[in-house]
Design an enzyme around this catalytic site. Structure first.
Site, PDB file in Angstrom:
ATOM      1  N   GLU A  18      -0.052   7.807   8.705  1.00 54.27           N
ATOM      2  CA  GLU A  18       1.265   7.898   8.993  1.00 54.27           C
ATOM      3  C   GLU A  18       1.847   9.324   8.570  1.00 54.27           C
ATOM      4  OE1 GLU A  18       3.583   4.798   7.592  1.00 54.27           O
ATOM      5  OE2 GLU A  18       3.576   5.421   5.706  1.00 54.27           O
ATOM      6  N   HIS A  94       8.299   4.287  13.750  1.00 49.50           N
ATOM      7  CA  HIS A  94       8.499   2.980  12.594  1.00 49.50           C
ATOM      8  C   HIS A  94      10.559   1.976  13.491  1.00 49.50           C
ATOM      9  CE1 HIS A  94       5.803   3.230  10.532  1.00 49.50           C
ATOM     10  NE2 HIS A  94       5.154   3.594  10.972  1.00 49.50           N
ATOM     11  N   HIS A 182       3.797 -10.710   0.837  1.00 50.18           N
ATOM     12  CA  HIS A 182       4.812  -9.661   1.161  1.00 50.18           C
ATOM     13  C   HIS A 182       5.493  -9.749  -0.384  1.00 50.18           C
ATOM     14  CE1 HIS A 182       9.048  -8.257   1.750  1.00 50.18           C
ATOM     15  NE2 HIS A 182       8.984  -7.684   2.391  1.00 50.18           N
ATOM     16  N   GLN A 245       0.959   6.972  -9.898  1.00 55.35           N
ATOM     17  CA  GLN A 245       0.944   5.964  -9.208  1.00 55.35           C
ATOM     18  C   GLN A 245       0.353   4.560  -9.803  1.00 55.35           C
ATOM     19  OE1 GLN A 245      -0.841   8.203  -6.159  1.00 55.35           O
ATOM     20  NE2 GLN A 245       0.491   9.238  -5.321  1.00 55.35           N
TER      21      GLN A 245
END
Ligand code: FAD
Length: 316
Positions: A18, A94, A182, A245
């Site tokens: 991606e 997307h 989610h 991160q």
């Protein structure tokens, strides 16, 4: 070619990734420069993210501010067309609910169809900056399952306000899923019921959110199969690249950062060393996933290809 056709005709695990459209004003050359090194691994498809409008504050002469709506990363459709043209590779735009009416979505899909784009990853999108929860544009979709249903209806020749036989689109529809749930869902079970709704509405395959512990993916796939979700489930992987991160990925993406990975990364003197730890971790993840026969390894490059290149050179 459709993603599901790539998967069905593959003899081994596929490689895909991606990218993000460049920030407004940046050249597409830099983007292509980040993709070029990955072409040696024969990616089957490249996803291009979609970014809804954001707000910037612009100072007026009197010192007050105007709130200006602007897209910081426009160009998803054009980049997909450029990728298909330049590399002869399938690009997957997307498509999000946020910021679109159903009519605008229909026109967007017609553009894709005319450009020869046959795949789309169908998403809801996140809430707008400053909003507490996702609010659809008036006349737009509230959840991804509704958007899947619109694309699926279009594939049957059913447009919003007319029926046509002259525009039978044939989009292969991907949807997102979250092995660690989610963040808005009260439970993984509830989240998965909505995932099943997306598949029942016409989704052909699933791409997962990134995870650093493969067990989350394996458990998730087992649960999907038990719920009669039988479409391919492509694991999404992102190599850890910086000290920051370690905190920010769990915070933004609501995922577990395994203790062993965090401990190794914290021993590193700088980000170059952390990047190497991240590469080694992702290679181990990739080996185990390939061994398990996953359809593809899908990498979130954030448009930086060096780590993914190092990983792919050990896996493909
Ligand atoms: P949905 O499937 O609609 O789910 C959203 C939430 O609502 C979930 O908690 C779900 O359990 C719940 N829910 C679902 N359906 C219903 C229903 N009918 N009724 C009540 N509750 C429901 N964002 C972008 O803006 N651009 C991108 O390019 C982009 N690419 C992504 C790619 C991948 C692989 C992934 C995993 C995410 C991506 N995202 C992107 C982020 C994504 O838009 C957000 O995670 C968003 O919050 C949820 O999108 P979704 O499609 O999963 O939503």
């Amino acid at each position: 070619m459709k993603i599901t056709e790539h998967i069905a005709s593959a003899k081994s695990t596929l490689f895909s990734f991606e990218i993000l459209p460049p920030l407004k004003g940046a050249s597409i050359k830099e983007l292509l420069g980040s993709i070029d090194p990955l072409m040696e691994f024969n990616p089957s498809f490249i996803d291009v993210t979609y970014h809804r409008e954001d707000y910037v504050l612009k100072k007026r002469a009197d010192g007050s501010y105007d709130r200006i709506s602007t897209k910081k990363r426009p160009g998803t459709v054009a980049i997909c067309a450029a990728l298909q043209n330049h590399y002869k590779i399938d690009a997957v735009p997307h498509l999000i609910c946020g910021g679109f009416t159903k009519e605008e979505t229909e026109d967007f899909l017609i553009d894709l169809h005319y450009l020869g784009i046959e795949n789309a990853l169908v998403l809801r999108g996140d809430q707008e900056k400053g909003e507490e929860r996702f609010i659809p544009k008036p006349g737009g979709h509230a959840y991804a399952n509704e958007l899947v249903a619109q694309v699926h209806a279009m594939n049957q020749g059913i447009l919003l306000h007319e029926e046509t036989e002259s525009l039978p689109t044939n989009f292969c529809i991907g949807v997102a899923a979250y092995p660690e749930k989610h963040f808005e869902a009260v439970s993984l079970e509830e989240d998965m019921r909505y995932l099943k709704q997306k598949v029942d509405a016409g989704a052909d395959y699933i791409v997962t959110q990134m995870f650093f512990n493969n067990q989350h993916y394996f458990d998730f796939v087992d649960k999907c199969r038990a719920m009669d979700i039988h479409v391919p489930i492509i694991p999404g992987l992102k190599p850890l690249a910086t000290a920051r991160q370690l905190d920010i990925l769990p915070e933004i993406f609501h995922l577990e950062m395994p203790e062993a990975l965090a401990t190794e990364a914290k021993k590193c003197a700088n980000n170059a060393a952390i990047k190497q730890v991240g590469i080694e971790w992702a290679v181990q993840q990739g080996k185990e996933l390939i061994q398990a026969g996953v359809p593809a390894l899908h990498f979130y490059t954030m448009s930086k290809s060096d780590s993914v290149h190092a990983i792919a050179s050990q896996l493909f």
